[in-house]
Design a protein around this motif. Sequence first.
Motif, PDB file in Angstrom:
ATOM      1  N   LEU A   1       1.964  20.167  -8.315  1.00  0.00           N
ATOM      2  CA  LEU A   1       2.855  20.297  -7.101  1.00  0.00           C
ATOM      3  C   LEU A   1       3.415  18.834  -6.706  1.00  0.00           C
ATOM      4  O   LEU A   1       2.529  17.986  -7.271  1.00  0.00           O
ATOM      5  CB  LEU A   1       1.938  20.797  -5.772  1.00  0.00           C
ATOM      6  CG  LEU A   1       1.558  22.162  -5.666  1.00  0.00           C
ATOM      7  CD1 LEU A   1       0.701  22.441  -4.586  1.00  0.00           C
ATOM      8  CD2 LEU A   1       2.784  23.229  -5.682  1.00  0.00           C
ATOM      9  N   ALA A   2       4.471  18.844  -6.021  1.00  0.00           N
ATOM     10  CA  ALA A   2       4.948  17.412  -5.840  1.00  0.00           C
ATOM     11  C   ALA A   2       4.017  16.602  -5.249  1.00  0.00           C
ATOM     12  O   ALA A   2       3.717  15.425  -5.681  1.00  0.00           O
ATOM     13  CB  ALA A   2       6.230  17.451  -5.130  1.00  0.00           C
ATOM     14  N   LYS A   3       3.452  16.968  -4.342  1.00  0.00           N
ATOM     15  CA  LYS A   3       2.620  16.286  -3.390  1.00  0.00           C
ATOM     16  C   LYS A   3       1.415  15.705  -4.363  1.00  0.00           C
ATOM     17  O   LYS A   3       0.826  14.749  -3.976  1.00  0.00           O
ATOM     18  CB  LYS A   3       2.076  16.892  -2.135  1.00  0.00           C
ATOM     19  CG  LYS A   3       1.139  18.209  -2.276  1.00  0.00           C
ATOM     20  CD  LYS A   3       0.659  18.726  -0.874  1.00  0.00           C
ATOM     21  CE  LYS A   3      -0.159  19.970  -1.483  1.00  0.00           C
ATOM     22  NZ  LYS A   3      -0.896  20.591  -0.421  1.00  0.00           N
ATOM     23  N   ASP A   4       0.985  16.626  -5.081  1.00  0.00           N
ATOM     24  CA  ASP A   4      -0.197  16.096  -6.302  1.00  0.00           C
ATOM     25  C   ASP A   4       0.217  15.159  -6.905  1.00  0.00           C
ATOM     26  O   ASP A   4      -0.301  14.184  -7.343  1.00  0.00           O
ATOM     27  CB  ASP A   4      -0.730  17.529  -6.797  1.00  0.00           C
ATOM     28  CG  ASP A   4      -1.427  18.405  -5.940  1.00  0.00           C
ATOM     29  OD1 ASP A   4      -1.723  17.963  -4.805  1.00  0.00           O
ATOM     30  OD2 ASP A   4      -1.273  19.637  -6.257  1.00  0.00           O
ATOM     31  N   ALA A   5       1.415  15.424  -7.424  1.00  0.00           N
ATOM     32  CA  ALA A   5       2.112  14.215  -8.621  1.00  0.00           C
ATOM     33  C   ALA A   5       2.208  12.756  -7.885  1.00  0.00           C
ATOM     34  O   ALA A   5       1.895  11.907  -8.338  1.00  0.00           O
ATOM     35  CB  ALA A   5       3.207  14.844  -9.085  1.00  0.00           C
ATOM     36  N   LEU A   6       2.658  13.001  -6.567  1.00  0.00           N
ATOM     37  CA  LEU A   6       2.723  11.745  -5.739  1.00  0.00           C
ATOM     38  C   LEU A   6       1.407  10.894  -5.547  1.00  0.00           C
ATOM     39  O   LEU A   6       1.485  10.030  -5.466  1.00  0.00           O
ATOM     40  CB  LEU A   6       3.530  12.041  -4.507  1.00  0.00           C
ATOM     41  CG  LEU A   6       5.226  12.431  -4.707  1.00  0.00           C
ATOM     42  CD1 LEU A   6       5.558  12.649  -3.208  1.00  0.00           C
ATOM     43  CD2 LEU A   6       5.756  11.231  -5.205  1.00  0.00           C
ATOM     44  N   ALA A   7       0.462  11.884  -5.337  1.00  0.00           N
ATOM     45  CA  ALA A   7      -0.886  11.504  -5.001  1.00  0.00           C
ATOM     46  C   ALA A   7      -1.278  10.583  -6.284  1.00  0.00           C
ATOM     47  O   ALA A   7      -1.950   9.698  -6.249  1.00  0.00           O
ATOM     48  CB  ALA A   7      -1.635  12.502  -4.319  1.00  0.00           C
ATOM     49  N   ALA A   8      -1.268  11.485  -7.413  1.00  0.00           N
ATOM     50  CA  ALA A   8      -1.545  10.889  -8.749  1.00  0.00           C
ATOM     51  C   ALA A   8      -1.031   9.457  -9.061  1.00  0.00           C
ATOM     52  O   ALA A   8      -1.526   8.487  -9.509  1.00  0.00           O
ATOM     53  CB  ALA A   8      -1.584  11.957  -9.696  1.00  0.00           C
ATOM     54  N   ALA A   9       0.310   9.392  -8.688  1.00  0.00           N
ATOM     55  CA  ALA A   9       1.084   8.373  -8.917  1.00  0.00           C
ATOM     56  C   ALA A   9       0.576   7.120  -7.980  1.00  0.00           C
ATOM     57  O   ALA A   9       0.487   5.869  -8.582  1.00  0.00           O
ATOM     58  CB  ALA A   9       2.712   8.279  -8.765  1.00  0.00           C
TER      59      ALA A   9
ATOM     60  N   MET B   1      -1.034   3.486  -9.358  1.00  0.00           N
ATOM     61  CA  MET B   1      -0.576   2.183  -8.832  1.00  0.00           C
ATOM     62  C   MET B   1      -1.413   1.352  -8.184  1.00  0.00           C
ATOM     63  O   MET B   1      -1.044   0.193  -8.095  1.00  0.00           O
ATOM     64  CB  MET B   1       0.745   2.406  -8.083  1.00  0.00           C
ATOM     65  CG  MET B   1       2.023   3.245  -8.659  1.00  0.00           C
ATOM     66  SD  MET B   1       2.443   2.020  -9.937  1.00  0.00           S
ATOM     67  CE  MET B   1       3.222   0.862  -8.993  1.00  0.00           C
ATOM     68  N   GLU B   2      -2.457   1.879  -7.314  1.00  0.00           N
ATOM     69  CA  GLU B   2      -3.378   1.040  -6.784  1.00  0.00           C
ATOM     70  C   GLU B   2      -4.040   0.081  -7.439  1.00  0.00           C
ATOM     71  O   GLU B   2      -3.988  -1.267  -6.906  1.00  0.00           O
ATOM     72  CB  GLU B   2      -4.647   2.167  -6.143  1.00  0.00           C
ATOM     73  CG  GLU B   2      -5.268   1.310  -5.149  1.00  0.00           C
ATOM     74  CD  GLU B   2      -4.469   0.757  -3.775  1.00  0.00           C
ATOM     75  OE1 GLU B   2      -4.702  -0.205  -3.325  1.00  0.00           O
ATOM     76  OE2 GLU B   2      -3.522   1.438  -3.515  1.00  0.00           O
ATOM     77  N   PRO B   3      -4.294  -0.228  -8.710  1.00  0.00           N
ATOM     78  CA  PRO B   3      -4.989  -1.367  -9.421  1.00  0.00           C
ATOM     79  C   PRO B   3      -4.045  -2.299  -9.485  1.00  0.00           C
ATOM     80  O   PRO B   3      -4.303  -3.504  -9.824  1.00  0.00           O
ATOM     81  CB  PRO B   3      -5.404  -0.724 -10.852  1.00  0.00           C
ATOM     82  CG  PRO B   3      -5.497   0.943 -10.608  1.00  0.00           C
ATOM     83  CD  PRO B   3      -4.526   1.141  -9.543  1.00  0.00           C
ATOM     84  N   LEU B   4      -2.583  -2.311  -9.463  1.00  0.00           N
ATOM     85  CA  LEU B   4      -1.736  -3.079  -9.547  1.00  0.00           C
ATOM     86  C   LEU B   4      -1.301  -3.988  -8.317  1.00  0.00           C
ATOM     87  O   LEU B   4      -0.733  -4.827  -8.033  1.00  0.00           O
ATOM     88  CB  LEU B   4      -0.327  -2.498 -10.132  1.00  0.00           C
ATOM     89  CG  LEU B   4      -0.538  -1.791 -11.451  1.00  0.00           C
ATOM     90  CD1 LEU B   4       0.800  -1.308 -11.666  1.00  0.00           C
ATOM     91  CD2 LEU B   4      -0.799  -3.021 -12.453  1.00  0.00           C
ATOM     92  N   ARG B   5      -1.863  -3.132  -7.048  1.00  0.00           N
ATOM     93  CA  ARG B   5      -1.604  -3.544  -5.734  1.00  0.00           C
ATOM     94  C   ARG B   5      -2.070  -5.053  -5.447  1.00  0.00           C
ATOM     95  O   ARG B   5      -1.319  -6.105  -5.300  1.00  0.00           O
ATOM     96  CB  ARG B   5      -2.147  -2.736  -4.713  1.00  0.00           C
ATOM     97  CG  ARG B   5      -1.901  -3.488  -3.402  1.00  0.00           C
ATOM     98  CD  ARG B   5      -2.737  -2.494  -2.181  1.00  0.00           C
ATOM     99  NE  ARG B   5      -1.946  -1.487  -1.681  1.00  0.00           N
ATOM    100  CZ  ARG B   5      -1.031  -1.410  -1.014  1.00  0.00           C
ATOM    101  NH1 ARG B   5      -0.335  -2.639  -0.940  1.00  0.00           N
ATOM    102  NH2 ARG B   5      -0.392  -0.484  -0.459  1.00  0.00           N
ATOM    103  N   ALA B   6      -3.226  -5.494  -5.806  1.00  0.00           N
ATOM    104  CA  ALA B   6      -3.634  -6.693  -5.465  1.00  0.00           C
ATOM    105  C   ALA B   6      -3.200  -7.931  -6.349  1.00  0.00           C
ATOM    106  O   ALA B   6      -2.616  -9.021  -6.024  1.00  0.00           O
ATOM    107  CB  ALA B   6      -5.253  -6.744  -5.808  1.00  0.00           C
ATOM    108  N   PRO B   7      -3.160  -7.629  -7.676  1.00  0.00           N
ATOM    109  CA  PRO B   7      -2.209  -8.830  -8.432  1.00  0.00           C
ATOM    110  C   PRO B   7      -0.821  -8.691  -8.054  1.00  0.00           C
ATOM    111  O   PRO B   7      -0.373  -9.954  -8.114  1.00  0.00           O
ATOM    112  CB  PRO B   7      -2.370  -8.119  -9.949  1.00  0.00           C
ATOM    113  CG  PRO B   7      -3.442  -7.044  -9.934  1.00  0.00           C
ATOM    114  CD  PRO B   7      -3.693  -6.495  -8.591  1.00  0.00           C
ATOM    115  N   SER B   8      -0.097  -7.851  -7.614  1.00  0.00           N
ATOM    116  CA  SER B   8       1.299  -7.982  -7.247  1.00  0.00           C
ATOM    117  C   SER B   8       1.334  -8.505  -6.008  1.00  0.00           C
ATOM    118  O   SER B   8       2.002  -9.426  -6.002  1.00  0.00           O
ATOM    119  CB  SER B   8       1.742  -6.483  -7.305  1.00  0.00           C
ATOM    120  OG  SER B   8       2.048  -5.704  -8.299  1.00  0.00           O
TER     121      SER B   8
END
Length: 156
Positions: free
Chosen positions: A24-32, A36-43
């Motif tokens: 489902l689109a909402k599941d795909a967005l949640a997975a994305a 991305m979360e591990p990239l948040r702090a370095p970014s």
Amino acid sequence: MSVVRKFRAPNRLSALVKAGGGKLAKDALAAADAAMEPLRAPSLAVLDAALAEIDRRFGQSAASARNAEAHATLYALALRIIDVSGFLPGSCVDQAAISLCALVDGCAEAGVWRWDAVDVHIHALRLLRTSGLTPDQRRAVIQGLNKVSQRRLGDA
């Protein structure tokens, strides 16, 4: 007399859409988002470092050492902020950095630097990055920055 025959190649995408199943689109967005979360702090660290570098090299504290020839450096630092500002949705940091790029472009074309306008952009970037402004206040800051960056050198 010959007969016209039309051939239609099978379309794999259309077959997949009709087949159903998948995420489902909402599941795909949640997975994305989770990916991305591990990239948040370095970014955000890159964003903060770029903002600190802009302030150190081009801010009011460096007024005596500002170098108009370094417009490419200032532009590149603003682009770095734009690159990673996606991790601050709704903050308008990206729009402020875009306005700074427009200002740098205008100054470089005119051959005259408006350091007061650069200072305004630096302060606004810091404010947008750290402050708890409302969305309306953020929009007002961006509108003001756009006016500053679009003002021609001869305008009062």
